[in-house]
Design an enzyme around this catalytic site. Sequence first.
Site, PDB file in Angstrom:
ATOM      1  N   GLU A  37      52.574  63.856  59.493  1.00 48.93           N
ATOM      2  CA  GLU A  37      52.042  62.490  59.250  1.00 48.93           C
ATOM      3  C   GLU A  37      51.897  61.750  60.586  1.00 48.93           C
ATOM      4  O   GLU A  37      50.874  61.109  60.850  1.00 48.93           O
ATOM      5  CB  GLU A  37      53.013  61.779  58.312  1.00 48.93           C
ATOM      6  CG  GLU A  37      52.741  60.333  58.005  1.00 48.93           C
ATOM      7  CD  GLU A  37      53.845  59.774  57.073  1.00 48.93           C
ATOM      8  OE1 GLU A  37      54.110  60.361  56.011  1.00 48.93           O
ATOM      9  OE2 GLU A  37      54.449  58.741  57.435  1.00 48.93           O
TER      10      GLU A  37
ATOM     11  N   LYS B 260      60.403  67.660  53.826  1.00 51.56           N
ATOM     12  CA  LYS B 260      59.923  66.269  53.897  1.00 51.56           C
ATOM     13  C   LYS B 260      59.895  65.793  55.353  1.00 51.56           C
ATOM     14  O   LYS B 260      58.992  65.065  55.771  1.00 51.56           O
ATOM     15  CB  LYS B 260      60.813  65.348  53.044  1.00 51.56           C
ATOM     16  CG  LYS B 260      60.469  63.842  53.170  1.00 51.56           C
ATOM     17  CD  LYS B 260      59.078  63.539  52.674  1.00 51.56           C
ATOM     18  CE  LYS B 260      58.552  62.140  52.702  1.00 51.56           C
ATOM     19  NZ  LYS B 260      59.085  61.019  53.323  1.00 51.56           N
TER      20      LYS B 260
ATOM     21  N   HIS C 172      56.858  67.201  56.854  1.00 48.95           N
ATOM     22  CA  HIS C 172      55.744  66.415  56.311  1.00 48.95           C
ATOM     23  C   HIS C 172      55.550  65.152  57.152  1.00 48.95           C
ATOM     24  O   HIS C 172      54.436  64.803  57.552  1.00 48.95           O
ATOM     25  CB  HIS C 172      56.039  66.059  54.843  1.00 48.95           C
ATOM     26  CG  HIS C 172      55.183  64.953  54.280  1.00 48.95           C
ATOM     27  ND1 HIS C 172      55.373  63.621  54.610  1.00 48.95           N
ATOM     28  CD2 HIS C 172      54.130  64.974  53.432  1.00 48.95           C
ATOM     29  CE1 HIS C 172      54.465  62.884  53.990  1.00 48.95           C
ATOM     30  NE2 HIS C 172      53.705  63.684  53.261  1.00 48.95           N
ATOM     31  N   ASN C 173      56.641  64.463  57.418  1.00 57.26           N
ATOM     32  CA  ASN C 173      56.531  63.218  58.184  1.00 57.26           C
ATOM     33  C   ASN C 173      56.102  63.481  59.624  1.00 57.26           C
ATOM     34  O   ASN C 173      55.364  62.689  60.217  1.00 57.26           O
ATOM     35  CB  ASN C 173      57.858  62.458  58.146  1.00 57.26           C
ATOM     36  CG  ASN C 173      58.029  61.688  56.844  1.00 57.26           C
ATOM     37  OD1 ASN C 173      57.466  62.055  55.832  1.00 57.26           O
ATOM     38  ND2 ASN C 173      58.808  60.628  56.866  1.00 57.26           N
TER      39      ASN C 173
ATOM     40  N   MET D 103      60.890  51.399  47.075  1.00 60.07           N
ATOM     41  CA  MET D 103      60.759  52.762  46.538  1.00 60.07           C
ATOM     42  C   MET D 103      61.502  52.907  45.207  1.00 60.07           C
ATOM     43  O   MET D 103      60.960  53.413  44.231  1.00 60.07           O
ATOM     44  CB  MET D 103      61.292  53.780  47.550  1.00 60.07           C
ATOM     45  CG  MET D 103      60.442  53.941  48.784  1.00 60.07           C
ATOM     46  SD  MET D 103      58.785  54.570  48.430  1.00 60.07           S
ATOM     47  CE  MET D 103      59.112  56.277  48.070  1.00 60.07           C
TER      48      MET D 103
ATOM     49  N   SER E  10      57.524  61.531  48.867  1.00 58.99           N
ATOM     50  CA  SER E  10      56.503  60.898  49.706  1.00 58.99           C
ATOM     51  C   SER E  10      55.426  60.246  48.859  1.00 58.99           C
ATOM     52  O   SER E  10      55.100  60.714  47.784  1.00 58.99           O
ATOM     53  CB  SER E  10      55.855  61.915  50.641  1.00 58.99           C
ATOM     54  OG  SER E  10      54.851  61.251  51.393  1.00 58.99           O
TER      55      SER E  10
HETATM   56  N1  LIG Z   1      59.294  52.754  52.162  1.00 56.65           N
HETATM   57  C1  LIG Z   1      58.629  53.885  52.099  1.00 56.65           C
HETATM   58  O1  LIG Z   1      57.387  53.954  52.171  1.00 56.65           O
HETATM   59  C2  LIG Z   1      59.369  55.164  51.908  1.00 56.65           C
HETATM   60  C3  LIG Z   1      60.754  55.203  51.964  1.00 56.65           C
HETATM   61  N2  LIG Z   1      61.415  56.379  51.763  1.00 56.65           N
HETATM   62  C4  LIG Z   1      62.871  56.405  51.791  1.00 56.65           C
HETATM   63  O2  LIG Z   1      63.343  55.915  50.526  1.00 56.65           O
HETATM   64  C5  LIG Z   1      64.587  55.206  50.703  1.00 56.65           C
HETATM   65  C6  LIG Z   1      64.444  53.791  50.166  1.00 56.65           C
HETATM   66  O3  LIG Z   1      63.439  53.144  50.911  1.00 56.65           O
HETATM   67  P1  LIG Z   1      63.047  51.614  50.668  1.00 56.65           P
HETATM   68  O4  LIG Z   1      62.786  51.396  49.226  1.00 56.65           O
HETATM   69  O5  LIG Z   1      61.985  51.297  51.658  1.00 56.65           O
HETATM   70  O6  LIG Z   1      64.406  50.817  50.939  1.00 56.65           O
HETATM   71  P2  LIG Z   1      65.254  50.590  52.286  1.00 56.65           P
HETATM   72  O7  LIG Z   1      65.248  51.834  53.102  1.00 56.65           O
HETATM   73  O8  LIG Z   1      64.797  49.340  52.906  1.00 56.65           O
HETATM   74  O9  LIG Z   1      66.738  50.385  51.686  1.00 56.65           O
HETATM   75  C7  LIG Z   1      67.083  49.239  50.960  1.00 56.65           C
HETATM   76  C8  LIG Z   1      67.960  49.599  49.780  1.00 56.65           C
HETATM   77  O10 LIG Z   1      69.141  50.291  50.211  1.00 56.65           O
HETATM   78  C9  LIG Z   1      70.273  49.628  49.631  1.00 56.65           C
HETATM   79  N3  LIG Z   1      71.447  49.836  50.465  1.00 56.65           N
HETATM   80  C10 LIG Z   1      71.521  49.776  51.811  1.00 56.65           C
HETATM   81  N4  LIG Z   1      72.782  50.019  52.217  1.00 56.65           N
HETATM   82  C11 LIG Z   1      73.511  50.255  51.098  1.00 56.65           C
HETATM   83  C12 LIG Z   1      74.874  50.551  50.852  1.00 56.65           C
HETATM   84  N5  LIG Z   1      75.739  50.686  51.863  1.00 56.65           N
HETATM   85  N6  LIG Z   1      75.281  50.712  49.583  1.00 56.65           N
HETATM   86  C13 LIG Z   1      74.412  50.579  48.553  1.00 56.65           C
HETATM   87  N7  LIG Z   1      73.105  50.298  48.716  1.00 56.65           N
HETATM   88  C14 LIG Z   1      72.670  50.130  49.976  1.00 56.65           C
HETATM   89  C15 LIG Z   1      69.846  48.178  49.554  1.00 56.65           C
HETATM   90  O11 LIG Z   1      70.671  47.465  48.692  1.00 56.65           O
HETATM   91  P3  LIG Z   1      70.765  45.837  48.843  1.00 56.65           P
HETATM   92  O12 LIG Z   1      69.578  45.302  48.107  1.00 56.65           O
HETATM   93  O13 LIG Z   1      72.049  45.495  48.199  1.00 56.65           O
HETATM   94  O14 LIG Z   1      70.723  45.521  50.301  1.00 56.65           O
HETATM   95  C16 LIG Z   1      68.432  48.362  49.029  1.00 56.65           C
HETATM   96  O15 LIG Z   1      68.406  48.637  47.639  1.00 56.65           O
HETATM   97  C17 LIG Z   1      64.890  55.269  52.193  1.00 56.65           C
HETATM   98  O16 LIG Z   1      65.741  56.355  52.439  1.00 56.65           O
HETATM   99  C18 LIG Z   1      63.532  55.518  52.829  1.00 56.65           C
HETATM  100  O17 LIG Z   1      63.620  56.174  54.069  1.00 56.65           O
HETATM  101  C19 LIG Z   1      60.762  57.527  51.467  1.00 56.65           C
HETATM  102  C20 LIG Z   1      59.401  57.561  51.387  1.00 56.65           C
HETATM  103  C21 LIG Z   1      58.591  56.397  51.621  1.00 56.65           C
HETATM  104  O1  LIG Z   2      58.482  58.717  54.558  1.00 53.45           O
HETATM  105  C1  LIG Z   2      57.587  57.907  54.630  1.00 53.45           C
HETATM  106  C2  LIG Z   2      56.187  58.296  54.347  1.00 53.45           C
HETATM  107  O2  LIG Z   2      56.059  59.670  54.124  1.00 53.45           O
HETATM  108  C3  LIG Z   2      57.929  56.512  55.050  1.00 53.45           C
HETATM  109  O3  LIG Z   2      56.889  55.605  54.869  1.00 53.45           O
HETATM  110  C4  LIG Z   2      58.447  56.465  56.443  1.00 53.45           C
HETATM  111  O4  LIG Z   2      58.989  55.190  56.671  1.00 53.45           O
HETATM  112  C5  LIG Z   2      57.376  56.735  57.475  1.00 53.45           C
HETATM  113  O5  LIG Z   2      57.935  56.935  58.748  1.00 53.45           O
HETATM  114  P1  LIG Z   2      57.903  55.822  59.900  1.00 53.45           P
HETATM  115  O6  LIG Z   2      58.477  54.552  59.277  1.00 53.45           O
HETATM  116  O7  LIG Z   2      58.770  56.385  60.974  1.00 53.45           O
HETATM  117  O8  LIG Z   2      56.470  55.636  60.313  1.00 53.45           O
END
Ligand SMILES: NC(=O)C1=CN([C@@H]2O[C@H](COP(=O)(O)OP(=O)(O)OC[C@H]3O[C@@H](n4cnc5c(N)ncnc54)[C@H](OP(=O)(O)O)[C@@H]3O)[C@@H](O)[C@H]2O)C=CC1
Ligand SMILES: O=C(CO)[C@H](O)[C@H](O)COP(=O)(O)O
Length: 485
Positions: free
Chosen positions: A192, A185, A188-189, A16, A131
């Site tokens: 979803e 949000k 929203h989820n 993200m 999202s």
């Molecule tokens: N994936 C998706 O489709 C969606 C995700 N989100 C939200 O967006 C956020 C990011 O999601 P995503 O990109 O999937 O990444 P992740 O949720 O997998 O998180 C990984 C990131 O978090 C960092 N991190 C974890 N712990 C720490 C810490 N203690 N201090 C500093 N950095 C830390 C990691 O750093 P390092 O590389 O050093 O481990 C890495 O950059 C999350 O909150 C997620 O719920 C929202 C919408 C959609």
């Molecule tokens: O926020 C999101 C989409 O809107 C993320 O993709 C989220 O991880 C979806 O929820 P889950 O992993 O529980 O299916």
Amino acid sequence: MPEATANIGVVGLAVMGSNLARNLASREGNTVSIFNRSYEKTQTLLDEHPEAEFVPASTYAEFAASLTTPRTAIIMVQAGQGTDAVINALTEVFEPGDIIVDGGNALFTDTIRREKAVRETGINFVGAGISGGEEGALNGPSIMPGGSDESWVTLGPILKSIAAIAEGEPCVTHVGHDGAGHFVKMVHNGIEYADMQLIGEAYDLIRRGTGKSPAEIADIFSEWNRGELESYLIEITAEVLRQVDAETGAPLVDVILDQAGAKGTGAWTVQTALDLGIPVSGIAEAVFARSLSSKPAQRAAASDLPGPSEAWTVADADKDAFVEDVRRALYASKIVAYSQGFDEIVAGAEQYDWDIKKGDIAAIWRGGCIIRARFLNRITEAYAADPGLVALLTAPYFAEALTGTQEAWRRVVVVAAQAGIPSPAFSSSLAYYDGLRADRLPAALIQGQRDFFGAHTYKRVDKDGTFHTLWSGDRTEIESAGSSH
Ligand SMILES: NC(=O)C1=CN([C@@H]2O[C@H](COP(=O)(O)OP(=O)(O)OC[C@H]3O[C@@H](n4cnc5c(N)ncnc54)[C@H](OP(=O)(O)O)[C@@H]3O)[C@@H](O)[C@H]2O)C=CC1
Ligand SMILES: O=C(CO)[C@H](O)[C@H](O)COP(=O)(O)O
């Protein structure tokens, strides 16, 4: 220390964060500073996207120094402890007037807590739901920011520049103060989850009832996507169903383990709804269905329990009609899921004193986000016509849609029960619909039972007051002081 050349920074460069940073960098006038806990991800992003001209930072101090004031940083890290760790680090190096935006999926009560704590340092904190997944972060997500009006003045133009555009409007609005953005949000989820479960039930019924292959069902979903069900989730369902596994040649859906994961936002939606007293039954069934799917030991133990004595299939001549019934059941249940979600938003806004504009929320969900769908315009119109609408499903457009679908919905739920095919979201949504429209509910009997065993009292339909029957005495009724509870 680097020079302060960046107007915006991103912390957390997993899927993200890295895509959001690229999205920001692609907009006129932005210079983006990037930081990740482990430098590896920063280096990868620099190597893969030189065109973005990122300003890399290897420490929080360097990150702060690279930003022009007031500093603005978007955090995209693992929600929970990761978010707290980054906020603590940034508050050490930022100054009053700077802005920290948490774009992760934080629990809204955490956001309320964090906003209060960060505000005390003079730094602004904004919890913003984002999202759209990986692709949305890159090309334009739907953004749901909370936080103060003051932060919105600086942040609004930046977020508008990177958000998805739907019908000429950026998919972002200032939802309300402190945790409002993350609350919306979360809902929203929850929607979803319900939408995905309903689509899953539709697929399952069609497959088991008609014997059509996943590819044939993909064509049905593509067809549905040209009508009132048009949405991102219907579109990607067709894509998933059409996918063939390279290793086995089987439909991919048949080789994916049938145990659904969940990161928690669906469960939060239901837990919060329970606290607020809002029946989000369709969303709850979707969360529970994922939990049930992920209990292999219980499922194996129960697999020998009996089902219907007769096998069920739909006769060839009736297949098209059955598919159309399922489409209607899906549409009706989807209306219920959105109606329940908006009920929760209304209740949350009341509880936390947020001035949330329901129509604006539907409008910013039209593009960029996972639940983007054609009928969101109808929701905006419904709230524009009647801002005090007590239940979305009673708005004229949705009431008419339910009138046209409810018979088919009933047939589908009946057939699913008779065939032994689980359809928890279809059936609970129908039960919710029937519950809401009922003249009398058995809640009257429950009140009688409560009064019997706990003297909880009841109200009467024919006069004011609160009453109790002397169940263990002569069973006469007495008027009770105070209100029933
Ligand atoms: N994936 C998706 O489709 C969606 C995700 N989100 C939200 O967006 C956020 C990011 O999601 P995503 O990109 O999937 O990444 P992740 O949720 O997998 O998180 C990984 C990131 O978090 C960092 N991190 C974890 N712990 C720490 C810490 N203690 N201090 C500093 N950095 C830390 C990691 O750093 P390092 O590389 O050093 O481990 C890495 O950059 C999350 O909150 C997620 O719920 C929202 C919408 C959609
Ligand atoms: O926020 C999101 C989409 O809107 C993320 O993709 C989220 O991880 C979806 O929820 P889950 O992993 O529980 O299916």
